[in-house]
Design a protein around this motif. Structure first.
Motif, short mmCIF file in Angstrom:
data_model
loop_
_atom_site.label_atom_id
_atom_site.label_comp_id
_atom_site.label_asym_id
_atom_site.label_seq_id
_atom_site.Cartn_x
_atom_site.Cartn_y
_atom_site.Cartn_z
N PHE A 1 0.81 -1.22 0.00
CA PHE A 1 0.00 0.00 0.00
C PHE A 1 0.85 1.28 0.00
CE2 PHE A 1 -3.17 -3.09 1.53
CZ PHE A 1 -4.11 -2.89 0.52
N ALA A 2 2.18 1.12 -0.08
CA ALA A 2 3.05 2.28 -0.32
C ALA A 2 3.31 2.43 -1.82
CB ALA A 2 4.37 2.12 0.43
N LYS A 3 2.79 1.46 -2.61
CA LYS A 3 2.94 1.50 -4.07
C LYS A 3 1.64 1.97 -4.71
CE LYS A 3 6.43 -2.07 -4.16
NZ LYS A 3 6.62 -3.48 -3.89
N VAL A 4 1.78 2.52 -5.92
CA VAL A 4 0.63 3.00 -6.69
C VAL A 4 0.06 1.84 -7.49
CG1 VAL A 4 -0.10 4.59 -8.49
CG2 VAL A 4 1.65 5.31 -6.83
N HIS A 5 -1.25 1.66 -7.44
CA HIS A 5 -1.92 0.60 -8.21
C HIS A 5 -3.12 1.18 -8.94
CE1 HIS A 5 0.32 -2.44 -5.87
NE2 HIS A 5 0.05 -1.68 -4.82
N GLY A 6 -3.27 0.82 -10.20
CA GLY A 6 -4.53 1.08 -10.91
C GLY A 6 -4.68 2.44 -11.56
N THR A 7 -3.64 3.28 -11.56
CA THR A 7 -3.75 4.56 -12.26
C THR A 7 -3.38 4.35 -13.73
OG1 THR A 7 -1.48 5.25 -11.80
CG2 THR A 7 -3.15 5.86 -10.17
N VAL A 8 -3.68 5.36 -14.57
CA VAL A 8 -3.55 5.19 -16.02
C VAL A 8 -2.14 4.76 -16.43
CG1 VAL A 8 -3.54 6.44 -18.21
CG2 VAL A 8 -5.47 6.67 -16.67
N ASP A 9 -1.11 5.45 -15.94
CA ASP A 9 0.26 5.07 -16.32
C ASP A 9 1.03 4.49 -15.15
OD1 ASP A 9 0.56 7.27 -14.77
OD2 ASP A 9 1.80 8.40 -16.17
N GLY A 10 0.31 4.11 -14.10
CA GLY A 10 0.95 3.50 -12.93
C GLY A 10 1.65 4.49 -12.02
N THR A 11 1.44 5.79 -12.28
CA THR A 11 2.11 6.79 -11.44
C THR A 11 1.10 7.73 -10.78
OG1 THR A 11 2.35 8.55 -13.10
CG2 THR A 11 4.06 6.85 -13.05
#
Ligand SMILES: [Cu+2]
Length: 224
Positions: free
Chosen positions: A111-121
């Motif tokens: 949960f410190a990582k990005v998940h599910g956004t358009v370009d992963g950021t």
């Protein structure tokens, strides 16, 4: 053993108490304006602005009415202006979050990582990143299914950067916020939930209290 059972009973009891009292705040609708070019072609573009405050103040009372008049006095953090969100289906949704709270280390580095956004950021104060240090997480914004749902898959999870522990409060009673901006694409209509996966609550492993609280650290996401 008895202590463990009593403890579990208190956790179950307080969750029941909170669930039983929960009112849904007024729905906040993402605003559609124009279209955007996305990996899935031209889609309607909607925007949503949220803030995360570490506690309520006289000028910023947070959710009020019912049991919130009680919980507001506890100094709990909350998402604002609402935790009941409505998003357009098959659209690009850009969310901007102003985050005013300090860190509580997230225990699960996922949960410190990005998940599910358009370009992963996510843009953190304008800088695109795919993750942040677990020690710098204040809260997360995590949209997911109801358990055993048959609806279209929908999962977005974004760690919210904490302000420094020594950050000075400004005249509004809060420090200068960290600003997160991220975009994701919605699918077909459906009913989802979101919550914070950072242990910002109290009680059982800090996942009690505010963490299960509609109007504060969890809410509904309706895709229409
Ligand atoms: Cu939280």
């Amino acid at each position: 053993m008895l202590t463990v059972l009593v403890g579990a009973g208190i956790v179950a009891g307080s969750v029941w108490f909170l669930m039983g009292q929960q009112a849904e705040p007024a729905t906040l609708q993402a605003k559609v304006s124009g279209t955007a070019v996305t990996p899935q072609g031209n889609l309607p573009h909607a925007t949503l602005d949220l803030s995360i405050y570490p506690n309520s103040t006289a000028n910023n009372p947070g959710p009020t009415g019912g049991m919130y008049d009680f919980v507001d006095k506890l100094g709990w953090p909350f998402y604002s202006p609402s935790t009941s969100l409505q998003l357009p289906a098959h659209s690009l949704v850009t969310v901007t979050v102003r985050q005013y709270d300090s860190s509580t280390t997230v225990w699960n580095p996922y949960f410190a990582k990005v998940h599910g956004t358009v370009d992963g950021t996510v843009k953190y104060n304008g800088v695109a990143k795919t993750q942040i240090d677990p020690a710098d997480v204040a809260h997360t914004f995590t949209i997911h299914q109801y358990p055993q749902s048959t609806q279209p898959y929908f999962f977005v999870s974004v760690p919210m950067l904490a302000v420094g522990n020594n950050a000075k409060n400004l005249t509004n009673g809060y420090p200068k916020p960290e600003v997160m901006e991220f975009s994701f694409i919605t699918g077909a209509p459906g009913n989802y939930v979101w919550n914070c996966e950072d242990p910002c609550g109290n009680g059982y492993v800090d996942f009690g209290g505010v963490m299960s609280e509609r109007g504060m650290m969890s809410g509904k996401v309706k895709v229409v």
